[in-house]
Write an enzyme that holds these catalytic residues in place. Structure first.
Site, PDB file in Angstrom:
ATOM      1  N   GLU A 167      38.925  29.532  42.161  1.00 43.23           N
ATOM      2  CA  GLU A 167      39.995  29.536  41.158  1.00 43.23           C
ATOM      3  C   GLU A 167      40.903  28.324  41.273  1.00 43.23           C
ATOM      4  O   GLU A 167      41.348  27.763  40.273  1.00 43.23           O
ATOM      5  CB  GLU A 167      40.805  30.830  41.259  1.00 43.23           C
ATOM      6  CG  GLU A 167      40.085  32.068  40.714  1.00 43.23           C
ATOM      7  CD  GLU A 167      39.012  32.626  41.624  1.00 43.23           C
ATOM      8  OE1 GLU A 167      38.914  32.179  42.788  1.00 43.23           O
ATOM      9  OE2 GLU A 167      38.258  33.515  41.192  1.00 43.23           O
ATOM     10  N   HIS A 188      42.812  44.503  41.384  1.00 40.39           N
ATOM     11  CA  HIS A 188      42.287  44.125  40.074  1.00 40.39           C
ATOM     12  C   HIS A 188      43.162  44.620  38.933  1.00 40.39           C
ATOM     13  O   HIS A 188      42.681  44.752  37.814  1.00 40.39           O
ATOM     14  CB  HIS A 188      40.893  44.734  39.858  1.00 40.39           C
ATOM     15  CG  HIS A 188      39.765  44.008  40.527  1.00 40.39           C
ATOM     16  ND1 HIS A 188      39.543  44.050  41.864  1.00 40.39           N
ATOM     17  CD2 HIS A 188      38.771  43.241  40.011  1.00 40.39           C
ATOM     18  CE1 HIS A 188      38.456  43.346  42.159  1.00 40.39           C
ATOM     19  NE2 HIS A 188      37.968  42.838  41.060  1.00 40.39           N
TER      20      HIS A 188
HETATM   21  C1  LIG Z   1      38.700  35.471  43.989  1.00 43.15           C
HETATM   22  C2  LIG Z   1      37.827  36.243  43.095  1.00 43.15           C
HETATM   23  N1  LIG Z   1      37.294  35.655  42.011  1.00 43.15           N
HETATM   24  C3  LIG Z   1      36.480  36.344  41.195  1.00 43.15           C
HETATM   25  C4  LIG Z   1      36.174  37.639  41.446  1.00 43.15           C
HETATM   26  C5  LIG Z   1      35.253  38.416  40.509  1.00 43.15           C
HETATM   27  N2  LIG Z   1      33.996  38.674  41.188  1.00 43.15           N
HETATM   28  C6  LIG Z   1      33.773  39.839  41.822  1.00 43.15           C
HETATM   29  S1  LIG Z   1      32.330  39.848  42.612  1.00 43.15           S
HETATM   30  C7  LIG Z   1      31.932  38.308  42.080  1.00 43.15           C
HETATM   31  C8  LIG Z   1      30.636  37.709  42.478  1.00 43.15           C
HETATM   32  C9  LIG Z   1      30.504  37.551  43.949  1.00 43.15           C
HETATM   33  O1  LIG Z   1      29.217  37.158  44.285  1.00 43.15           O
HETATM   34  P1  LIG Z   1      28.729  37.122  45.780  1.00 43.15           P
HETATM   35  O2  LIG Z   1      29.795  36.589  46.663  1.00 43.15           O
HETATM   36  O3  LIG Z   1      27.437  36.426  45.804  1.00 43.15           O
HETATM   37  O4  LIG Z   1      28.546  38.658  46.183  1.00 43.15           O
HETATM   38  P2  LIG Z   1      27.546  39.745  45.562  1.00 43.15           P
HETATM   39  O5  LIG Z   1      28.280  40.418  44.450  1.00 43.15           O
HETATM   40  O6  LIG Z   1      26.322  39.070  45.138  1.00 43.15           O
HETATM   41  O7  LIG Z   1      27.315  40.736  46.656  1.00 43.15           O
HETATM   42  C10 LIG Z   1      32.955  37.793  41.287  1.00 43.15           C
HETATM   43  C11 LIG Z   1      32.935  36.485  40.630  1.00 43.15           C
HETATM   44  C12 LIG Z   1      36.782  38.245  42.571  1.00 43.15           C
HETATM   45  N3  LIG Z   1      36.569  39.538  42.864  1.00 43.15           N
HETATM   46  N4  LIG Z   1      37.571  37.535  43.387  1.00 43.15           N
END
Ligand SMILES: Cc1ncc(C[n+]2csc(CCOP(=O)(O)OP(=O)(O)O)c2C)c(N)n1
Ligand SMILES: [Mg+2]
Lengths: 325, 323
Positions: free
Chosen positions: A57, A126
């Site tokens: 971000e 959230h």
């Molecule tokens: C700081 C932040 N930015 C965006 C999000 C929204 N978000 C939740 S999970 C996610 C994807 C995360 O992917 P990864 O780290 O690969 O974990 P996975 O879900 O594949 O287990 C996003 C963008 C968040 N929760 N926190």
């Protein structure tokens, strides 16, 4: 047209008219945006102008600042208010201040789109609202979108404006239906009278405007009065003129907001009224806001942590009765 | 690993998958709401890593139901949390993404991508200062390795030679965006190479995960500083229950499911640990039963009291604090 479609249409129109407009954020491209606001744009304008970013971000906003310095008009999307906290350094120390610190030499035509608010059981990390922090920063224009027509016009304005704009959307409004008057010339800094009335001025913004509107019939019946409902639209600057006109007519003021009450946004409206409108008021103002607790997951607890149409009606009726209405 | 542990791990993997399907079913019924991130397909990683890290502190994210259960949290208390009930792990106030149990050294439960990493670094610092033999494990996705918190954590952990195991679950996706569209390479361990030893493991192979994480744990416990393990895995469902998973082709999904971790481990139970078909079936029946009990418990549990809204904003009443 839906709220999210109105935003999409605004983005689409400015992107098609001006090649320097780009949009960036997490999942805005191939995925179409978490709230589908950017749907279809990558197919039209390509991956160079509809940019899927990493989960970073600080860089999303920081890069947008640099893009604006470099001559683009970036529209950054932050997925949710809570994640934007990682970008607050860039929003506050850079986006808001470079123009002033450079004595006007640096110009930042950029927008940060900012979805936020209590949605449905998304829990404490959230669900928060940050308009109170954003509107406390000199150098940012802060717009808040309740209405579909406003969504279209205000986003177009924000992108075409040469100053940084934080554009706050509410996560529960994306599928709200409404009409857009495309020919209208709308001033995004003017508050919107959502309903005219003569006895109580109810000021609100974002989703709470809709909750107030749902509560109004019951309030009017119980108190035998008529409510004027004002959607602030622009949170900084504030359209005090519209407020003054309304309060002079009704002599009663209620503020309804979703953020936490202590230090919340509405404190600004009430303190202004105490300073400037004291003698116009026939009753102490009422302020309804979220409780001073992190938003809990459980549905009943979640609903009891913020104003709802039911609680708004109940609280305003009780206040009205106590104040000879 | 021995037969007893192999059986326990199989139990936890089968239980984990049944738990996730049970949660999904109850989401559809409206008993669970909000964001529900399922770990189906990644069971070998969650179970293998947690069992290999039997002592020490664990910091994880929002896809943590199976990790919590593998750490010894009761399936029924986890299910009750998903239902938002007062008997839930977090009293119904946290939900699926926020499972915390300090008595099990399990700190869930963070829904800010990468947010748990600096916390894990701080905890590892505390353990080092206390001359505690146990280390800390931080579990995060491929998506988290693109954020500032990740790079800051690598640097600080390596500078102070902290007893910290970085475990990256690389399922190649952050919501709908493939890691290769947001990073210059697929292997995120490359980012850690200048700072610490890195290992790669097949995250669909519970035995391999167990072995590699056990080795890594011993290494951090020996006081030589942090270690990075990257496990390649695959989630079968959408990012959360509300994601339609439309960005992955049928072919990609089939390729992914052909490496099914439970099938693979079941084969090892037969061939390596000489379990009979009956023994295996008994484990599966027991796991199924545990999930049914958990759902029933969650259904029958009471809602939190309205006053719960104001409880635990702070630990101490401010009027009791004296200087
Ligand atoms: C700081 C932040 N930015 C965006 C999000 C929204 N978000 C939740 S999970 C996610 C994807 C995360 O992917 P990864 O780290 O690969 O974990 P996975 O879900 O594949 O287990 C996003 C963008 C968040 N929760 N926190
Ligand atoms: Mg991932």
């Amino acid at each position: 047209m839906l709220y999210r479609e109105a935003l999409n249409r605004a983005l689409d129109e400015v992107m098609s008219a001006d090649d320097s407009v780009v949009t960036l954020g997490e999942d805005v491209g191939l995925y179409g945006g978490s709230f589908r606001v950017t749907e279809g744009l990558v197919e039209k304008y390509g991956e160079k102008r509809v940019i899927d970013t990493p989960i970073a971000e600080l860089s999303i906003v920081g890069n947008a600042v640099g893009m604006a310095i470099g001559g683009l008009r970036p529209v950054a999307e932050l997925m949710t208010g809570n994640f934007s906290l990682l970008a607050f350094d860039q929003i506050i120390n850079h986006m808001a201040k470079l123009h002033y610190m450079s004595n006007g030499k640096i110009i930042l035509p950029m927008v940060v789109r900012f979805p936020q608010g209590v949605s449905r059981q998304l829990a404490a990390q959230h669900s928060e609202s940050y308009e109170q922090m954003l509107s406390a920063v000199p150098g940012l224009r802060v717009l808040s979108v309740n209405d579909v027509n406003y969504a279209y016009h205000a986003l177009k304005y924000a992108i075409l404006s040469d100053d940084p704009v934080v554009f706050i959307e509410h996560e529960l409004l994306y599928n709200k239906k409404g009409e857009v008057d495309f020919a209208q010339k709308l001033d995004p800094f003017q508050a919107r009278i959502a309903k005219e009335g003569s006895d109580i001025t109810i000021v609100s913004y974002l989703k709470m405007v809709d909750d107030v509107m749902l509560a109004v019939p019951e309030i009017e019946e119980a108190l035998g009065c008529s409510c004027e409902v004002i959607d602030l639209c622009s949170l900084n600057p504030i359209d005090y003129e519209t407020l003054i006109e309304s309060i002079q007519k009704t002599s009663r003021l209620v503020m309804v907001e979703e953020d936490h009450k202590t230090g919340g946004y509405g404190a600004q409206i009430i303190s202004w009224a105490a300073e400037e409108m004291f003698y116009a008021l026939d009753a102490p103002p009422l302020r309804l806001a979220g409780e001073d607790v992190p938003v809990p997951y459980n549905r009943s607890l979640e609903l009891s942590s913020i104003p709802t149409p039911e609680s708004i009606a109940q609280d305003i009726i009780a206040w009205g009765k106590n104040n000879e209405l | 690993m021995n037969k007893l542990l192999a059986e326990e791990m199989y139990y936890l993997m089968v239980l984990g998958r049944a738990f996730e399907y049970g949660a999904k079913e109850n989401y559809m019924k409206g008993n669970i709401s909000g964001f529900l991130h399922l770990d189906i397909g990644q069971e070998a990683l969650s179970v293998g890593a947690i069992k290999a890290f039997e002592k020490g502190d664990i910091f994880s994210g929002y896809r943590e139901h199976i990790m919590a259960i593998s750490r010894g949290l009761e399936p029924k208390a986890v299910m009750a949390e998903l239902f938002g009930k007062s008997t839930g792990v977090s009293g119904g106030k946290g939900g699926s993404m926020h499972l915390f149990e300090p008595s099990h050294y399990f700190y869930g439960g963070d829904a800010i991508v990468g947010g748990q990493l600096p916390n894990a670094v701080g905890c590892a610092y505390a353990r080092a200062l206390q001359e505690n033999d146990d280390g800390v494990m931080a579990i995060f996705g491929d998506g988290a390795t693109n954020g500032g918190a990740f790079f800051e954590s690598l640097n600080i952990a390596a500078t102070h030679k902290l007893p910290l195991l970085f475990l990256c679950e690389n399922n190649e996706y952050a919501i709908g965006t493939n890691i290769r569209r947001t990073a210059p390479f697929r292997e995120q361990a490359k980012k850690a190479e200048p700072y610490m030893p890195t290992y790669e493991v097949d995250g669909m192979d519970a035995e391999a995960v167990y072995e590699v994480v056990s080795q890594a744990r011993k290494q951090i416990e020996a006081g030589h500083g942090p270690v990075f393990v990257e496990a390649f895995t695959c989630r079968y469902e959408g990012h959360s229950v509300s994601d339609a998973n439309s960005y992955r082709s049928a072919q990609e999904m089939a390729h992914c499911k052909a490496r099914d971790p439970i099938e693979k481990f079941k084969k090892a139970l037969h061939e390596k640990w000489l379990c009979t078909e009956e023994e295996i079936q008994n484990i599966e029946i027991k796991a199924q039963k545990a999930v049914e009990d958990a759902v029933k418990y969650a259904e029958e549990s009471p809602e939190p009291e309205p006053e719960a809204l104001f409880e635990h904003v702070f630990y101490q009443e401010h009027k009791n604090v004296v200087s």
